[in-house]
Each structure stands twice: as C-alpha cells, then as structure tokens.
Write a protein that holds these residues in place. Structure first.
Motif, PDB file in Angstrom:
ATOM      1  N   THR A  18      11.852  -5.200 -49.120  1.00 33.12           N
ATOM      2  CA  THR A  18      10.905  -5.393 -50.225  1.00 33.12           C
ATOM      3  C   THR A  18       9.469  -5.404 -49.721  1.00 33.12           C
ATOM      4  O   THR A  18       8.577  -4.805 -50.332  1.00 33.12           O
ATOM      5  N   LYS A  19       9.208  -6.076 -48.602  1.00 35.92           N
ATOM      6  CA  LYS A  19       7.854  -6.129 -48.046  1.00 35.92           C
ATOM      7  C   LYS A  19       7.354  -4.737 -47.670  1.00 35.92           C
ATOM      8  O   LYS A  19       6.204  -4.366 -47.965  1.00 35.92           O
ATOM      9  N   LYS A  20       8.190  -3.945 -47.066  1.00 36.43           N
ATOM     10  CA  LYS A  20       7.800  -2.579 -46.690  1.00 36.43           C
ATOM     11  C   LYS A  20       7.462  -1.760 -47.927  1.00 36.43           C
ATOM     12  O   LYS A  20       6.470  -1.006 -47.956  1.00 36.43           O
ATOM     13  N   ALA A  21       8.271  -1.884 -48.982  1.00 35.64           N
ATOM     14  CA  ALA A  21       8.039  -1.122 -50.202  1.00 35.64           C
ATOM     15  C   ALA A  21       6.760  -1.575 -50.906  1.00 35.64           C
ATOM     16  O   ALA A  21       5.980  -0.741 -51.398  1.00 35.64           O
ATOM     17  N   ALA A  51       2.454   6.400 -54.531  1.00 36.10           N
ATOM     18  CA  ALA A  51       3.442   5.352 -54.253  1.00 36.10           C
ATOM     19  C   ALA A  51       4.834   5.957 -54.087  1.00 36.10           C
ATOM     20  O   ALA A  51       5.578   5.617 -53.152  1.00 36.10           O
ATOM     21  N   TYR A  52       5.172   6.877 -54.977  1.00 43.59           N
ATOM     22  CA  TYR A  52       6.471   7.560 -54.906  1.00 43.59           C
ATOM     23  C   TYR A  52       6.602   8.284 -53.569  1.00 43.59           C
ATOM     24  O   TYR A  52       7.628   8.202 -52.882  1.00 43.59           O
ATOM     25  N   ASN A  53       5.552   8.990 -53.185  1.00 42.37           N
ATOM     26  CA  ASN A  53       5.584   9.731 -51.926  1.00 42.37           C
ATOM     27  C   ASN A  53       5.555   8.808 -50.712  1.00 42.37           C
ATOM     28  O   ASN A  53       6.183   9.093 -49.679  1.00 42.37           O
ATOM     29  N   ASN A  54       4.819   7.712 -50.796  1.00 42.68           N
ATOM     30  CA  ASN A  54       4.818   6.742 -49.704  1.00 42.68           C
ATOM     31  C   ASN A  54       6.229   6.236 -49.412  1.00 42.68           C
ATOM     32  O   ASN A  54       6.647   6.110 -48.253  1.00 42.68           O
ATOM     33  N   LEU A  55       6.963   5.940 -50.472  1.00 47.43           N
ATOM     34  CA  LEU A  55       8.328   5.456 -50.298  1.00 47.43           C
ATOM     35  C   LEU A  55       9.245   6.547 -49.760  1.00 47.43           C
ATOM     36  O   LEU A  55      10.168   6.277 -48.986  1.00 47.43           O
ATOM     37  N   SER A  56       8.986   7.781 -50.163  1.00 52.88           N
ATOM     38  CA  SER A  56       9.777   8.896 -49.634  1.00 52.88           C
ATOM     39  C   SER A  56       9.558   9.046 -48.132  1.00 52.88           C
ATOM     40  O   SER A  56      10.499   9.316 -47.374  1.00 52.88           O
ATOM     41  N   VAL A  57       8.319   8.874 -47.679  1.00 51.61           N
ATOM     42  CA  VAL A  57       8.021   8.937 -46.255  1.00 51.61           C
ATOM     43  C   VAL A  57       8.647   7.753 -45.514  1.00 51.61           C
ATOM     44  O   VAL A  57       9.137   7.887 -44.385  1.00 51.61           O
ATOM     45  N   LEU A  58       8.658   6.593 -46.167  1.00 48.23           N
ATOM     46  CA  LEU A  58       9.236   5.392 -45.549  1.00 48.23           C
ATOM     47  C   LEU A  58      10.717   5.573 -45.217  1.00 48.23           C
ATOM     48  O   LEU A  58      11.222   4.928 -44.286  1.00 48.23           O
ATOM     49  N   ARG A  59      11.404   6.429 -45.930  1.00 53.74           N
ATOM     50  CA  ARG A  59      12.854   6.566 -45.759  1.00 53.74           C
ATOM     51  C   ARG A  59      13.247   6.878 -44.318  1.00 53.74           C
ATOM     52  O   ARG A  59      14.337   6.508 -43.877  1.00 53.74           O
ATOM     53  N   GLN A  60      12.404   7.578 -43.573  1.00 51.81           N
ATOM     54  CA  GLN A  60      12.739   7.888 -42.190  1.00 51.81           C
ATOM     55  C   GLN A  60      12.898   6.619 -41.357  1.00 51.81           C
ATOM     56  O   GLN A  60      13.684   6.574 -40.411  1.00 51.81           O
ATOM     57  N   GLN A  61      12.153   5.595 -41.692  1.00 51.30           N
ATOM     58  CA  GLN A  61      12.212   4.337 -40.950  1.00 51.30           C
ATOM     59  C   GLN A  61      13.103   3.285 -41.620  1.00 51.30           C
ATOM     60  O   GLN A  61      13.156   2.137 -41.184  1.00 51.30           O
ATOM     61  N   MET A  62      13.800   3.673 -42.677  1.00 48.86           N
ATOM     62  CA  MET A  62      14.716   2.747 -43.332  1.00 48.86           C
ATOM     63  C   MET A  62      16.074   2.742 -42.641  1.00 48.86           C
ATOM     64  O   MET A  62      16.516   3.757 -42.111  1.00 48.86           O
ATOM     65  N   LYS A  63      16.724   1.583 -42.633  1.00 47.02           N
ATOM     66  CA  LYS A  63      18.091   1.521 -42.113  1.00 47.02           C
ATOM     67  C   LYS A  63      19.013   2.387 -42.983  1.00 47.02           C
ATOM     68  O   LYS A  63      18.806   2.497 -44.198  1.00 47.02           O
TER      69      LYS A  63
END
Length: 437
Positions: free
Chosen positions: A288-291, A235-247
C-alpha cells in the motif's frame, strides 16, 4: 451419494464410530428431504440479484425459510441482526439446553450464508449457492441430532446471514458487533471450478484516489488549466512501472472511474479505484505504501492536489486449519468428491473474502466446490451456471460434507482440541492476537 460406515473404533462425546456414521447418514438424508425447498431458496435469490447491503429480498427469503422450517418455531430467528440485511437463526436440541449460569456451555457451531450479487452480471460468484449450502448444512446437523438416541449433546447450531461480501465486508461489520463471540467453529463453502478444501485467499486493501485540478478551455488557453486526467494517467502508469519491483504474489488492479466531461475542457477532476492484494495482512501495508507513493508522485508532477481514501475494511487472508481440512476431506471423499492436490491447491490463483477476517477470530473452513461447469467466476457464463439445475447436486453434496464435518467436531473432542490448536498456531504465525473475548 451417502456416507459409508467404517470399522468400529472408539468415538468421542458418548457415541461410537458406527453411531456417528449413522448420524452422518441421517444428516445427508435430511438434506435430501429438503432438496426441493433448498433449490427454491437458491432460485429465489438467484433470480433477483441484489448488491451489497441491499439484499432485502434475499434476507426475507432466508429468514422465512428458517421461520417456516418444520416443526413450527424450531429455529429462533432474528431478522435484521446487527445489519439491515443480516440475520441469525439458532437451534439446539431440547435435551441439550443448559440453564443460565451453568458451568458448561453448549458448543456453538456457525454456518454462514452469503447472498449479495455483482453489479451488472448478477450472481456471477454463485452466492445464491453459498446461501443454500449454509442453510442445508445446518438443516443436516439439526436432522442428525434430532434422531439421536439417548442424551443430546450440548450444542447450539447457529446460521448467520452475512451480507456484503463483494463490497464493504459485512462479516467484518458483524465481527465488530460481536456476532462471532463465543463461536467455536464456522463453516461455509464457495462455488468454483474445482473441489478444493482450501485456497490461499489473499489480504486486500482498496483505495479511492481523487485528483483535483483546474478547468480551462483545452484549445484557447490550456496553459491556464491543471489537468486532473493527466494525474490519473500518470498514476496508472506509475503503478504499471512499479510491477517490475512487486513480489510475484502481490496483485494491483484498478480503473479510472472519472476522467473528465468533455474533450474541450481541461479535466479539473479525476478518480481512480484500486485494489491491492498480498498473501498476508502483514505484507499489505508495504504494498500500500509503495502504491500511495505512486499516486502522490502523479499529483506532484501535474500540480494537482490528491485525496487518497482507504475502504471501510481491509479483507484479511484466510487462515488455514488443517484439522478441519482433514475432516472435511475425509467426509467429502465418502460422498464421491474428488479434491485437487494440496500442491495445486496452495499454488492456485485466488481472490479475497471477508471470511478471512472471520478466521482471525474463530476457527473456520471455507472450501471451494465445483458446480459442474468450466465457466469462470465473475462472468456471465458463471451466472448462468449458478442458476442451473445441474449445480444443485454439487451444492447439496458439499452441504452434506460440511454437516458431516460439523458432526465430527461435536462428537470428537480430540478433533475440536486439534482445531483450536491449529487456530492458535496460525494466529501466532501471523503475529496476531485474537481480540474476540
């Protein structure tokens, strides 16, 4: 420093500009006269830091402060107001009181005090100084109005003790309990590293995520286990990867609070705590939905079950009120405050506060002020700075600027109308209806 007089021009609510400037001078003098008591109030709170909803000593110190403020019984004090560690203190000039049922009601001005601390590092956000600023500004307005020649204005000065800003959202509890009903404007100020009439504090949502797996011997038969720590790490790593697509304006940050008990036991339980922030409460559900999808994906990959629980309250972004900004800045400059530019202000990093929720139900101002230290908030160094004698000058100067601004609101009807219009337009922009009646 004290406010200076400007060239006379027509003032509002029955006083000219010269008289209004004299009232501001009196407010500043009243704060100076109470400086020793105010400093003692701040030191008492700073020396005994208490966490959210547990601020019993601070509550007692503040309620006694207003109960003992001369002359006797000048303030009507309600301890334990709606919450165990909240309070309400009210004062209105004797000649300005309105009979029940009268057509006109007093102008209600609120001054907010915070006083909760951070775990482990005490008053590293300077809430002892926030309490002092709120109390001092209220005393300043009271002192000015007491010396007013002629009829008193219809006004009520209200001090609200608002616990649990750091965790839980005490102001939101008080909003829901009706504490902000009928307030016309609210004032508070927050210590920082610079003087800013506003900072774009973000909307915030927090979650606790729990993974449930199955324990097993990690060496003898690990295949019998279901690893909840693996889920937390994924989960921690998933969110780290998500950062590229975060505003660029979004923020996600969290910790793994529980990851097992012993290396030779497959962890059957893990727990994470995350905060999500966005510039507007409108954007918060998208992030929140993405996370939450990241959390559920980790459960699916590891075979764990997952429980996602949001916090009791979301913190809203702080709505700007440029009419209050302008009045506060004009008064602050008279006292020698040097403000950062609007461009720097609007692009400065910021946190979140439950004062944001307040600005969705009543117009308000939440400026930041330097306390003479370069230490950063939420550090041990800032704790030391918040308790230092040097901070007192800056704290009381800020209180004077707030008191002077409140006097402008009282005696300039056109300013009050402008403040209300700014508030209405901001709510409209947020597509948010004011639900306080």
């Amino acid at each position: 420093m004290r406010p200076v007089e400007e060239r006379p021009r027509e003032g509002g609510a029955g006083v000219g500009v010269c008289e209004l400037e004299l009232l501001k001078l009196r407010a500043a003098e009243r704060i100076d006269e109470a400086a020793e008591r105010l400093g003692a109030l701040s030191r008492a709170i700073w020396s005994e830091p208490e966490l959210a909803y547990e601020e019993h000593l601070a509550h007692g110190v503040l309620t006694r402060f207003f109960e003992q403020e001369p002359p006797a019984a000048a303030w009507t004090v309600q301890p334990h107001y709606q919450l165990a560690t909240a309070f309400r203190a009210e004062w209105e000039p004797p000649g300005g009181r309105v009979a029940p049922g009268a057509e006109r009601r007093p102008l209600h001005l609120g001054f907010l005090c915070e006083y909760d601390a951070l775990p482990g590092i005490g008053h590293a956000c300077g809430h002892n100084l926030i309490a002092e600023v709120g109390a001092a500004a209220a005393l300043g307005v009271k002192g000015a109005l007491e010396g007013l020649a002629g009829p008193s204005p219809l006004v009520k000065v209200i001090v609200l003790g608002t616990p649990a800003e750091e965790d839980g959202g005490g102001k939101i509890d008080l909003i829901e309990a009706g504490a902000f009903k009928n307030l016309d404007a609210v004032f508070m100020a927050h210590p920082s590293q610079e003087n800013a009439v506003y900072l774009p504090d973000a909307a915030e949502h927090d979650v606790t995520v729990k993974y449930y797996g199955k324990a097993s011997h990690a060496a003898a038969y690990p295949w019998e286990g279901v690893n909840a720590l693996d889920a937390a790490v994924l989960a921690y790593n998933n969110l780290s990867v998500l950062r590229q697509q975060m505003k660029p304006t979004w923020r996600v940050h969290g910790i793994i609070k529980n990851g097992g008990v012993k290396p030779n036991i497959i962890p059957c339980y893990s727990e994470l705590i995350y905060y999500f922030r966005a510039p507007s409460v409108k954007e918060l559900p998208v992030l929140t939905k993405k996370a939450e999808d990241c959390f559920r994906a980790a459960a699916l990959a590891t075979g764990c079950t997952v429980e996602i629980k949001g916090g009791a309250h979301d913190y809203y972004n702080v709505l700007p009120n440029k009419s209050l900004w302008k009045a506060y800045m004009e008064n602050g400059k008279k006292l020698g405050i040097e403000f950062i530019s609007e461009d720097v202000m609007l692009n400065s990093p910021s946190g979140s506060t439950d004062f944001g929720n307040v600005t969705f139900v009543v117009p308000g101002i939440h400026p930041y002020f330097s306390i003479g230290s370069n230490a950063l908030n939420h550090t041990e160094q800032y704790t030391e700075a918040a308790g230092a004698h040097e901070a007192q000058f800056y704290t009381l100067r800020t209180a004077k600027a707030l008191a002077m601004t409140a006097l402008d609101v009282i005696f300039k009807p056109e300013l009050l109308e402008s403040i209300r219009e700014d508030f209405r337009l901001q709510l409209q922009e947020e597509e948010f209806l004011n639900t306080v009646e």
